[in-house]
Structures are given as C-alpha cells and as structure tokens.
Motif scaffolding. Structure first.
Motif, PDB file in Angstrom:
ATOM      1  N   ILE A  71       0.846  -1.197   0.000  1.00  0.00           N
ATOM      2  CA  ILE A  71       0.000   0.000   0.000  1.00  0.00           C
ATOM      3  C   ILE A  71       0.881   1.247   0.000  1.00  0.00           C
ATOM      4  O   ILE A  71       0.650   2.192  -0.762  1.00  0.00           O
ATOM      5  CB  ILE A  71      -0.938   0.008   1.224  1.00  0.00           C
ATOM      6  CG1 ILE A  71      -1.693  -1.306   1.329  1.00  0.00           C
ATOM      7  CG2 ILE A  71      -1.934   1.178   1.137  1.00  0.00           C
ATOM      8  CD1 ILE A  71      -2.347  -1.541   2.672  1.00  0.00           C
ATOM      9  N   ARG A  72       1.898   1.231   0.820  1.00  0.00           N
ATOM     10  CA  ARG A  72       2.785   2.393   0.920  1.00  0.00           C
ATOM     11  C   ARG A  72       3.674   2.560  -0.308  1.00  0.00           C
ATOM     12  O   ARG A  72       3.927   3.691  -0.740  1.00  0.00           O
ATOM     13  CB  ARG A  72       3.676   2.261   2.161  1.00  0.00           C
ATOM     14  CG  ARG A  72       2.942   2.340   3.479  1.00  0.00           C
ATOM     15  CD  ARG A  72       3.904   2.397   4.652  1.00  0.00           C
ATOM     16  NE  ARG A  72       3.225   2.405   5.936  1.00  0.00           N
ATOM     17  CZ  ARG A  72       2.679   3.485   6.487  1.00  0.00           C
ATOM     18  NH1 ARG A  72       2.744   4.642   5.867  1.00  0.00           N
ATOM     19  NH2 ARG A  72       2.078   3.408   7.667  1.00  0.00           N
ATOM     20  N   SER A  73       4.126   1.464  -0.860  1.00  0.00           N
ATOM     21  CA  SER A  73       5.194   1.534  -1.879  1.00  0.00           C
ATOM     22  C   SER A  73       4.786   1.120  -3.279  1.00  0.00           C
ATOM     23  O   SER A  73       5.465   1.488  -4.243  1.00  0.00           O
ATOM     24  CB  SER A  73       6.381   0.657  -1.437  1.00  0.00           C
ATOM     25  OG  SER A  73       6.851   1.029  -0.156  1.00  0.00           O
ATOM     26  N   ASN A  74       3.706   0.340  -3.412  1.00  0.00           N
ATOM     27  CA  ASN A  74       3.394  -0.244  -4.724  1.00  0.00           C
ATOM     28  C   ASN A  74       2.033   0.128  -5.274  1.00  0.00           C
ATOM     29  O   ASN A  74       1.662  -0.343  -6.341  1.00  0.00           O
ATOM     30  CB  ASN A  74       3.520  -1.771  -4.654  1.00  0.00           C
ATOM     31  CG  ASN A  74       4.862  -2.230  -4.122  1.00  0.00           C
ATOM     32  OD1 ASN A  74       4.954  -2.687  -2.988  1.00  0.00           O
ATOM     33  ND2 ASN A  74       5.916  -2.084  -4.909  1.00  0.00           N
ATOM     34  N   GLY A  75       1.256   0.935  -4.542  1.00  0.00           N
ATOM     35  CA  GLY A  75       0.000   1.419  -5.089  1.00  0.00           C
ATOM     36  C   GLY A  75      -1.220   0.573  -4.842  1.00  0.00           C
ATOM     37  O   GLY A  75      -2.268   0.806  -5.464  1.00  0.00           O
ATOM     38  N   ALA A  76      -1.135  -0.436  -3.954  1.00  0.00           N
ATOM     39  CA  ALA A  76      -2.353  -1.159  -3.566  1.00  0.00           C
ATOM     40  C   ALA A  76      -3.312  -0.171  -2.906  1.00  0.00           C
ATOM     41  O   ALA A  76      -2.894   0.788  -2.250  1.00  0.00           O
ATOM     42  CB  ALA A  76      -2.026  -2.307  -2.625  1.00  0.00           C
TER      43      ALA A  76
END
Length: 333
Positions: free
Chosen positions: A260-265
């Motif tokens: 969520i923080r780094s990959n856009g989930a």
C-alpha cells in the motif's frame, strides 16, 4: 589526626570503586542473532531500537535474501556461537529454524536457544505451535495478521464483491493459509474465489514471469477485487500484481502495509511492522532481563491495527472510501 579524618572518606570511596571494577569488567553485552528473509524491515528496526534502549546488546544480522537454502547455514552458525537469543522473521525462516511441531530435529533445528519470531501470519496454522498461550517449546513471538473477516469487511465498504481474485505461492505457508481462510469466508461474504497459484518449485523464489502470468489469469476472470496475501516473495514483487490490476480498473487489498505504501495497492487493515517489532522486543526483554522461559510467554497479535488507504490509487480507480472511514484511516498520496 585531622588529615586521617579528612582522607578516610576518600579512601573508602576508592576502596568501593576498586571493588566495583571487577563487576564492570565482567559485564557483557547480550548477543541477539537476527535471521531474516528479505533484509531489514521496519519490524527489525522496531525490534533493535527497543532493545538497544533497554539493555546492552550486540546484533548479528543474517539475511537469506529470499534464498531459503541459506537458513540452514544460519542455524549451523547459531549452534556454534550460541547467541543469547534468536529473532526470526516470517513463517518460512521460523519453520526452518525451529521446525514444525512433530517434525523437530535437534540436529538441524534450534531447540536449546530461545527464539522470538515476528511477522508470522498464523503460528498455529503453520504448525509452529498448537496453542497461542504457551508453545511448550523454547519459542514465543508475534503474529501480525488481522483476522480475515475484518479485512474482508473493509473491502466490502468500497464495493460489493461477487468475485474475489488472489495470486498466491503454493510453496509458501502464509499464502496457502490465506487462500484457505478466503475459501472458508467465501460463503459468509458471498463471493466466488478465483485463486491462481504460481508455477514455482519448492525452495525457489517466484519469477516475475510466473507472477505476471498468474495475475493476468486473475484479471481475465473479471474479478471485483484482488487480495494480496502476507507473502514475502509476493510483497517484494507487488508491483507486478498491483500495476496491471490498477490499469484494468481492479483494486487491490493487501494484508500487509508495504504494497500500500510503496506499490500502489488501494487499501489494507494491517499491523504496523515497527510496532510488531517493538512488541517482539518486549518479549525478548522478558527472556533476557527477566529470565522468563520463552514457552511461558504467550504468542500474541497487536491489539491495534492501522487502516491504510492509498489515495493515489483511489483516484486512479475512481473508487473512494466511505467518509466515516476517513476519520480513522492513514491516507497515503
């Protein structure tokens, strides 16, 4: 006489200092060996910072870098150097280090050094212990996973889900246990589960191609949401799942915070890794300083979870959270 009265207190102080010197000389740092799977994460930062603030400690960090075959070497080294405590990250590392219940081999597993594990989704399901209240082994730790019904309830706050997709690694316990939980919950929540297992050999790291192929099959099934389990091999390559899903207009709910923080989930109800690390360190402190037996310390989850929402993903998907959830969520942009 006057001089002797004046000097007597100083002589006493000097004698006391001299008597104290051997105790100082004998003081030593605790040695804690960290056995990791994908490098130092916030979980280890929380663990090490907590312990450093409370006791003299030296850390020996050993990272498998996603290669499970290296863990046996870590165990061999630990048996030779005898650290005061071992910290393990994740289900794969922990199972290889301590062995599963009923399959423990003292020749290749650690049995006589206390072990504190962290970021293990389901310690009972992974057969590391029979119960959470006491492992009956030289073992305790922290489970980071939020109960599956709570995660799925969050997902349905965004949209009605009749078909849920998931990509998983059949060689990874966390992945297979998550799929089992999703299947068990599918009737209650009224969705069809489309789960695609990766083509990967035991002990091997999933290739990007395998992840891409499985993801495309899930997308082609026209799912409403994709669930990303707590699996180190998938977390490291989460963009290969999240990016094509977002392009196809399919939101991703993640069991862990990094995607969520780094990959856009889009969203996740997660345990904060740093907090999990400090909780594991608290248990280590009970063992090292309070001299408690590891098997007497309960295995626990955090009592508070974090709701993370990636607002960049929300805008791309044109899918926004209910207003009442914005009061509690950490919004990422």
């Amino acid at each position: 006489m006057i001089m002797s009265r004046i000097m007597r207190p100083f002589l006493c102080l000097m004698c006391c200092a001299a008597l104290a010197l051997p105790a100082v000389a004998q003081a030593h740092n605790y040695t804690v060996m960290l056995m990791l799977y994908r490098g130092v994460t916030d979980a280890e930062r929380g663990f090490m910072e907590y312990l450093k603030g409370r006791l003299p400690v030296d850390f020996l960090v050993r990272d498998a870098g996603g290669d499970e075959s290296k863990i046996a070497d870590f165990v061999t080294e630990a048996k030779r150097i005898r650290p005061d405590l071992i910290y393990t990250f994740g289900t794969t590392v922990t199972a290889d280090v301590v062995g599963e219940v009923g399959k423990i081999d003292p020749a290749r597993n650690i049995t006589d050094i206390p072990v504190v594990f962290n970021i293990v989704a389901d310690p009972v399901g992974a057969n590391l212990t029979k119960v959470m209240q006491g492992s009956n082994r030289n073992l305790t730790g922290v489970s980071h996973l939020v109960p599956m019904p709570a995660q799925l309830a969050l997902m349905e706050h965004f949209k009605r889900v009749t078909r849920l997709g998931a990509v998983f690694n059949p060689q990874e316990a966390n992945s297979t246990l998550a799929i089992q939980d999703l299947r068990n919950a599918s009737k209650q929540f009224g969705f069809e589960l489309v789960a695609e297992g990766l083509d990967v050999a035991k002990g091997e790291k999933p290739t990007p191609q395998a992840i891409v192929e499985a993801t495309q099959k899930v997308i082609a099934a026209k799912v409403d949401f994709i669930y990303l389990p707590s699996d180190s091999s998938l977390i490291q390559q989460a963009t290969l799942i999240v990016a094509p899903a977002t392009t196809a207009g399919i939101p991703v709910i993640s069991a862990t915070e990094a995607p969520i923080r780094s990959n856009g989930a889009l969203v996740g109800l997660v345990s904060n890794y740093y907090n999990a690390g400090t909780f594991a360190a608290y248990k280590a402190e009970q063992i090292l300083l309070k001299k408690q037996n590891a098997n007497d310390i309960p295995i626990e989850t955090l009592q508070r979870f974090s709701l993370l929402i990636n607002m960049g993903a929300a805008r791309s998907l044109q899918l926004y959270p209910p207003l009442n959830e914005l009061k509690f969520a950490e919004l990422l942009d």
